[in-house]
Design a protein around this motif. Structure first.
Motif, short mmCIF file in Angstrom:
data_model
loop_
_atom_site.label_atom_id
_atom_site.label_comp_id
_atom_site.label_asym_id
_atom_site.label_seq_id
_atom_site.Cartn_x
_atom_site.Cartn_y
_atom_site.Cartn_z
N ALA A 173 0.86 -1.20 0.00
CA ALA A 173 0.00 0.00 0.00
C ALA A 173 0.89 1.23 0.00
CB ALA A 173 -0.92 0.02 1.22
N GLY A 174 0.44 2.24 -0.70
CA GLY A 174 1.21 3.49 -0.71
C GLY A 174 0.74 4.42 -1.80
N GLY A 175 1.59 5.37 -2.13
CA GLY A 175 1.21 6.34 -3.14
C GLY A 175 2.38 7.20 -3.57
N VAL A 176 2.18 7.87 -4.68
CA VAL A 176 3.13 8.87 -5.19
C VAL A 176 2.34 10.15 -5.41
CG1 VAL A 176 4.68 9.51 -7.07
CG2 VAL A 176 4.57 7.12 -6.30
N ILE A 177 2.85 11.25 -4.85
CA ILE A 177 2.15 12.53 -4.95
C ILE A 177 3.14 13.61 -5.38
CG2 ILE A 177 0.80 14.28 -3.71
CD1 ILE A 177 -0.14 12.02 -1.83
N ILE A 178 2.81 14.31 -6.44
CA ILE A 178 3.64 15.41 -6.94
C ILE A 178 2.83 16.70 -6.88
CG2 ILE A 178 4.86 16.37 -8.93
CD1 ILE A 178 5.50 13.54 -9.82
N GLN A 179 3.42 17.74 -6.31
CA GLN A 179 2.76 19.05 -6.25
C GLN A 179 3.65 20.11 -6.90
OE1 GLN A 179 1.60 19.79 -2.11
NE2 GLN A 179 -0.52 19.42 -2.70
N ALA A 180 3.00 21.00 -7.63
CA ALA A 180 3.73 22.07 -8.30
C ALA A 180 3.87 23.28 -7.37
CB ALA A 180 3.00 22.49 -9.57
N LEU A 181 5.06 23.85 -7.35
CA LEU A 181 5.27 25.11 -6.64
C LEU A 181 4.80 26.26 -7.55
CD1 LEU A 181 8.72 24.31 -5.02
CD2 LEU A 181 6.47 24.31 -3.93
N PRO A 182 4.54 27.44 -6.99
CA PRO A 182 3.94 28.52 -7.79
C PRO A 182 4.72 28.90 -9.05
CG PRO A 182 3.86 29.05 -5.45
CD PRO A 182 4.67 27.80 -5.57
N PHE A 183 6.04 28.73 -9.02
CA PHE A 183 6.86 29.16 -10.17
C PHE A 183 7.18 28.01 -11.12
CE2 PHE A 183 9.38 28.32 -6.39
CZ PHE A 183 10.22 27.31 -6.83
N ALA A 184 6.51 26.86 -11.00
CA ALA A 184 6.82 25.70 -11.84
C ALA A 184 6.55 26.01 -13.31
CB ALA A 184 5.99 24.51 -11.40
N SER A 185 7.46 25.59 -14.16
CA SER A 185 7.34 25.84 -15.60
C SER A 185 6.37 24.85 -16.24
CB SER A 185 8.70 25.72 -16.28
OG SER A 185 9.14 24.36 -16.23
N GLU A 186 5.90 25.22 -17.42
CA GLU A 186 5.01 24.32 -18.18
C GLU A 186 5.72 23.01 -18.50
OE1 GLU A 186 1.30 23.51 -19.67
OE2 GLU A 186 1.89 25.39 -18.72
N GLU A 187 7.01 23.11 -18.80
CA GLU A 187 7.80 21.93 -19.14
C GLU A 187 7.85 20.94 -17.96
OE1 GLU A 187 12.35 20.74 -20.59
OE2 GLU A 187 11.86 22.81 -20.03
N ALA A 188 8.07 21.48 -16.76
CA ALA A 188 8.12 20.63 -15.56
C ALA A 188 6.78 19.97 -15.30
CB ALA A 188 8.56 21.46 -14.35
N LEU A 189 5.70 20.71 -15.51
CA LEU A 189 4.37 20.15 -15.30
C LEU A 189 4.07 19.03 -16.29
CD1 LEU A 189 2.33 23.44 -14.67
CD2 LEU A 189 3.05 21.77 -12.96
N ILE A 190 4.49 19.20 -17.53
CA ILE A 190 4.27 18.17 -18.55
C ILE A 190 5.05 16.90 -18.20
CG2 ILE A 190 4.74 17.55 -20.96
CD1 ILE A 190 4.12 20.53 -21.65
N LYS A 191 6.30 17.07 -17.74
CA LYS A 191 7.12 15.93 -17.32
C LYS A 191 6.45 15.17 -16.19
CE LYS A 191 11.85 17.50 -18.20
NZ LYS A 191 13.10 17.87 -17.49
N ALA A 192 5.94 15.91 -15.21
CA ALA A 192 5.28 15.28 -14.07
C ALA A 192 4.04 14.51 -14.50
CB ALA A 192 4.91 16.35 -13.03
N GLU A 193 3.27 15.11 -15.43
CA GLU A 193 2.07 14.44 -15.94
C GLU A 193 2.43 13.13 -16.64
OE1 GLU A 193 -0.44 16.83 -18.42
OE2 GLU A 193 -0.74 18.35 -16.87
#
Length: 284
Positions: A173-193
């Motif tokens: 049992a468990g999980g993986v959670i990623i949260q964006a900081l306010p200054f996160a770039s679009e590129e970083a968000l796409i990678k995380a997705e």
């Protein structure tokens, strides 16, 4: 052992949390005699609420979460604190449903798709923070992703899993959670997705490699901090005594007259505290 690993990723633009909560879910199974279905529902909720508790600023800060849907399991309640002492229960612990068409437990049917998540954080301020959002699927991960977007305006990606073995214990049992900081770039968000989109069967990954194995398998050798959450009820006889004192001697005496004793049960650990007349006379 339960673990929470925290790291910064993509040039410190996003936070990563990897949780291993197998022992916590097994504690809940033993205490509440959960069916595989309710173990999955409560286990996923305990996992995401452990992450939420880890973001409380002080050890004495408290978190209370209810997932109130229209499914067969009834309401789920989970509480935690800044020390990562977690506890929870589900109204109908023996609830069951047929497996879904894909062979997986029908957590959405257990929780229900009509209802709300309500989150209350007590952080030493005059008034606690309270947030709420509608359920989306009842599968828990999607519901808390929606809660974070709507109630806390924080882009969050969540993957959760609970795997029950043939002996009805939790094997992963468990999980993986990623949260964006306010200054996160679009590129970083796409990678995380992309990473979260490729995360399948998180419970099996935890079963095979633990939290460390999951983190290293996705991100390699990055620096992280380790925390050790646990299923721990904070009820005590002393606390119940203070509640009885607040009721007043007359009301307590009336209960004893009718029932023979005052019996107070804890829903989180199933302990029962019994007070006879000689006990309450000492209190007053």
């Amino acid at each position: 052992m339960n673990k929470l690993l925290k790291a910064m990723i993509f040039d410190n633009q996003l936070t990563l949390s990897v949780l291993e909560t197998t022992d916590m879910v097994n504690d809940a199974i033993k205490i509440h005699k959960l069916s595989p279905l309710t173990a999955a529902a409560l286990g996923r909720t305990l996992t995401v609420c452990t992450f939420m508790s880890s973001n409380l600023k002080n050890q004495k800060d408290k978190l209370s979460v209810t997932v109130a849907g229209d499914g067969v399991g009834g309401k789920i309640t989970v509480c935690g604190n800044g020390d990562l002492n977690m506890r929870g229960y589900i109204d109908n612990p023996q609830a069951d449903l047929p497996l879904r068409a894909d062979g997986k437990l029908d957590v959405g049917g257990c929780v229900g798709r009509n209802g709300r998540i309500t989150v209350t954080k007590s952080m030493g301020l005059k008034d606690p923070y309270s947030g709420s959002a509608k359920l989306v699927t009842g599968e828990i991960a999607e519901d808390f992703t929606s809660y974070y977007a709507l109630s806390e305006q924080q882009p969050t990606a969540i993957a959760l899993g609970v795997k029950i073995g043939k002996d009805l214990s939790c094997v992963g049992a468990g999980g993986v959670i990623i949260q964006a900081l306010p200054f996160a770039s679009e590129e970083a968000l796409i990678k995380a997705e992309e990473i979260m989109g490729g995360l399948k069967n998180i419970s099996t990954l935890i079963e095979n490699g633990g939290a460390e194995g999951v983190l290293k398998g996705i991100f390699g050798d990055i620096e992280y901090q380790t925390y050790y959450p646990e299923y721990k009820c904070l009820c005590s006889r002393e606390y119940i005594e203070s509640v009885l004192i607040s009721l007043g001697k007359e009301e307590v005496d009336d209960i004893i007259k009718e029932e023979g004793a005052v019996k107070v049960g804890c829903q989180f650990c199933n302990k029962e505290y019994v007070f006879y007349k000689e006990d309450t006379d000492k209190l007053f």
